[in-house]
Enzyme design. Structure first.
Site, short mmCIF file in Angstrom:
data_model
loop_
_atom_site.label_atom_id
_atom_site.label_comp_id
_atom_site.label_asym_id
_atom_site.label_seq_id
_atom_site.Cartn_x
_atom_site.Cartn_y
_atom_site.Cartn_z
N GLU A 121 0.77 -1.10 0.03
CA GLU A 121 -0.10 -0.02 -0.05
C GLU A 121 0.77 1.19 0.07
OE1 GLU A 121 -3.50 0.20 0.16
OE2 GLU A 121 -3.28 -1.88 -0.52
N SER A 179 -13.20 1.93 -6.98
CA SER A 179 -14.08 0.97 -5.70
C SER A 179 -14.53 2.22 -4.43
CB SER A 179 -13.81 -0.13 -5.23
OG SER A 179 -12.43 0.05 -5.00
N ASN A 231 -4.75 5.59 -6.18
CA ASN A 231 -5.45 6.33 -5.36
C ASN A 231 -4.47 7.35 -4.56
OD1 ASN A 231 -4.12 4.57 -3.38
ND2 ASN A 231 -5.73 3.27 -3.44
N TYR A 237 4.61 4.06 -6.48
CA TYR A 237 3.43 3.32 -6.52
C TYR A 237 2.77 3.00 -7.77
CZ TYR A 237 -1.10 1.81 -4.68
OH TYR A 237 -2.24 1.06 -4.58
N GLU A 240 -1.91 -2.74 -10.00
CA GLU A 240 -2.50 -3.37 -10.97
C GLU A 240 -3.29 -2.75 -11.85
OE1 GLU A 240 -3.45 -3.19 -7.95
OE2 GLU A 240 -5.72 -2.94 -8.13
#
Ligand SMILES: *[C@@H]1O[C@H](CO)[C@@H](O)[C@H](O)[C@H]1NC(C)=O
Ligand SMILES: *[C@@H]1O[C@H](CO)[C@@H](O)[C@H](O)[C@H]1NC(C)=O
Ligand SMILES: *[C@@H]1O[C@H](CO)[C@@H](O)[C@H](O)[C@H]1NC(C)=O
Ligand SMILES: *[C@@H]1O[C@H](CO)[C@@H](O)[C@H](O)[C@H]1NC(C)=O
Ligand SMILES: *[C@@H]1O[C@H](CO)[C@@H](O)[C@H](O)[C@H]1NC(C)=O
Length: 345
Positions: A121, A179, A231, A237, A240
């Site tokens: 993350e 999401s 995000n 970072y 996928e």
């Protein structure tokens, strides 16, 4: 040639071959110093995973590293009773962030055992880091400078066949799957602004149009472009969203995340459109229209298919087996005294 001249010539010949011999043995030594360490460790390594990330477990019976990835002498277990005999213990951040009680601090830690801090993350999603200072020897993340670097995907030489060939029937201009939508995120602002100029198909939980695993790629593949917006814009970072959603669907990714230089270093050449290259979202929208309207310009974004391929990593076991591959080169006697500084560095 005179006799003495010939002798001198012979001497020179001897000298030069001696020199080149010396030189090549020196080169050889250098090559050996830099040689990639053997993927096969000298002895069996026991890797203990303390918690399964996000409580989703995989089977570890048998010799998974050998059977699945051809990595030998590497044994994964999630049996915490084997703590005393583990060479490496891996702690996934999410499960230990609630408090130290989830760590085996009450057990005797073998002097030769390494503890690994694992997170895929970005920094903002790694809460409560300060309590973890002075516990870990190695870091494991998508970052290139982690001790064990395990990206979501990587570029290799070869040729690429995407799962789908995108934009076949021109039924969609650009799509985005999201999401969790937070208005304060950078990507939300870009989306709100960009949608004034071009139609954006939004899928995912936020828009109450979730896509099943089966439908994900085929849906994205109906469009020219995919918004591979991370995000969080953080060093290295690239998730996928790029490697799977865009590349496997065979569409052109519009990326928001780390710098263009990072994408250039990690993604196939000429494979993406970077949001930061445009002063305004109107400029970006105009460019996307231009690219979609000209088949030749659009196809340029897939030229890399001929020379490069991508490899994605999705299975936790494959990532864990990588510890054994890297083990011989990892630093001994290292401790992350200030883990949070490293995470935010
Ligand atoms: C498995 O790895 C060994 C070396 O570790 C190699 O010689 C062999 O070719 C590999 N096999 C496959 C199927 O990749
Ligand atoms: C876990 O490891 C302990 C200690 O080696 C062993 O006694 C036990 O049977 C193992 N449990 C399972 C479920 O394999
Ligand atoms: C951070 O730690 C506190 C307790 O110290 C806990 O209440 C909170 O849930 C933790 N946050 C996360 C995201 O784990
Ligand atoms: C083409 O467009 C329609 C929507 O108009 C879609 O349902 C269909 O699956 C698309 N894809 C292909 C490859 O035909
Ligand atoms: C790992 O880190 C701990 C500190 O938490 C340290 O005491 C130990 O010596 C380190 N282990 C190795 C093998 O470097």
């Amino acid at each position: 040639m005179t006799t003495s001249g010939f002798q001198a010539f012979l001497l020179l010949l001897c000298l030069s071959s001696l020199l080149s011999l010396l030189y090549f043995s020196f080169l050889d030594q250098k090559l050996h110093q830099h040689k990639y360490h053997p993927a096969v460790p000298q002895r069996n390594l026991r890797i203990l995973l303390w918690h399964w990330p996000f409580s989703r477990s995989y089977r570890l019976d048998g010799d998974k590293c050998l059977q699945m990835y051809n990595i030998s002498h590497c044994f994964l277990t999630d049996n915490t009773s084997t703590f005393a005999t583990a060479d490496v213990v891996v702690f996934h951040h999410h499960e230990i962030s609630r408090g130290l009680s989830s760590l085996p601090l009450h057990l005797d830690r073998p002097a030769s055992q390494y503890w690994v801090w694992l997170s895929m993350e970005p920094p903002v999603n790694n809460a409560n880091l300060t309590q973890l200072n002075g516990l870990f020897n190695w870091t494991m993340s998508y970052r290139r400078d982690a001790d064990i670097a395990i990206p979501y995907g990587e570029t290799r030489l070869g040729g690429y066949e995407p799962v789908f060939q995108g934009a076949q029937n021109h039924s969609c201009f650009v799509s985005w799957v999201v999401s969790r939508y937070w208005p304060h995120q950078g990507r939300a602002g870009i989306y709100q602004s960009l949608k004034k100029y071009i139609p954006i198909e939004v899928y995912g939980r936020w828009n109450k149009k979730p896509l099943s695993k089966k439908k994900l790629l085929s849906t994205i593949a109906d469009c020219f472009f995919y918004l591979a917006f991370e995000n969080s814009e953080a060093k290295d970072y690239i998730s996928e969203k790029l490697w799977r959603n865009a590349f496997q669907a065979g569409v052109v990714p519009v990326v928001l995340g780390p710098s263009r230089a990072t994408y250039e270093a990690l993604a196939p050449p000429g494979s993406f459109i970077h949001v930061a290259d445009f002063e305004t979202t109107a400029d970006l929208a105009a460019y996307l229209r231009h690219v979609a309207a000209d088949r030749q310009v659009y196809e340029k974004y897939f030229q890399w298919h001929r020379t490069h391929t991508i490899k994605t990593y999705t299975d936790w076991r494959e990532r864990l087996c990588q510890i054994c591959v890297k083990y011989p080169t990892l630093p001994a006697q290292q401790v992350y005294q200030d883990l949070e500084s490293w995470v935010y560095s």
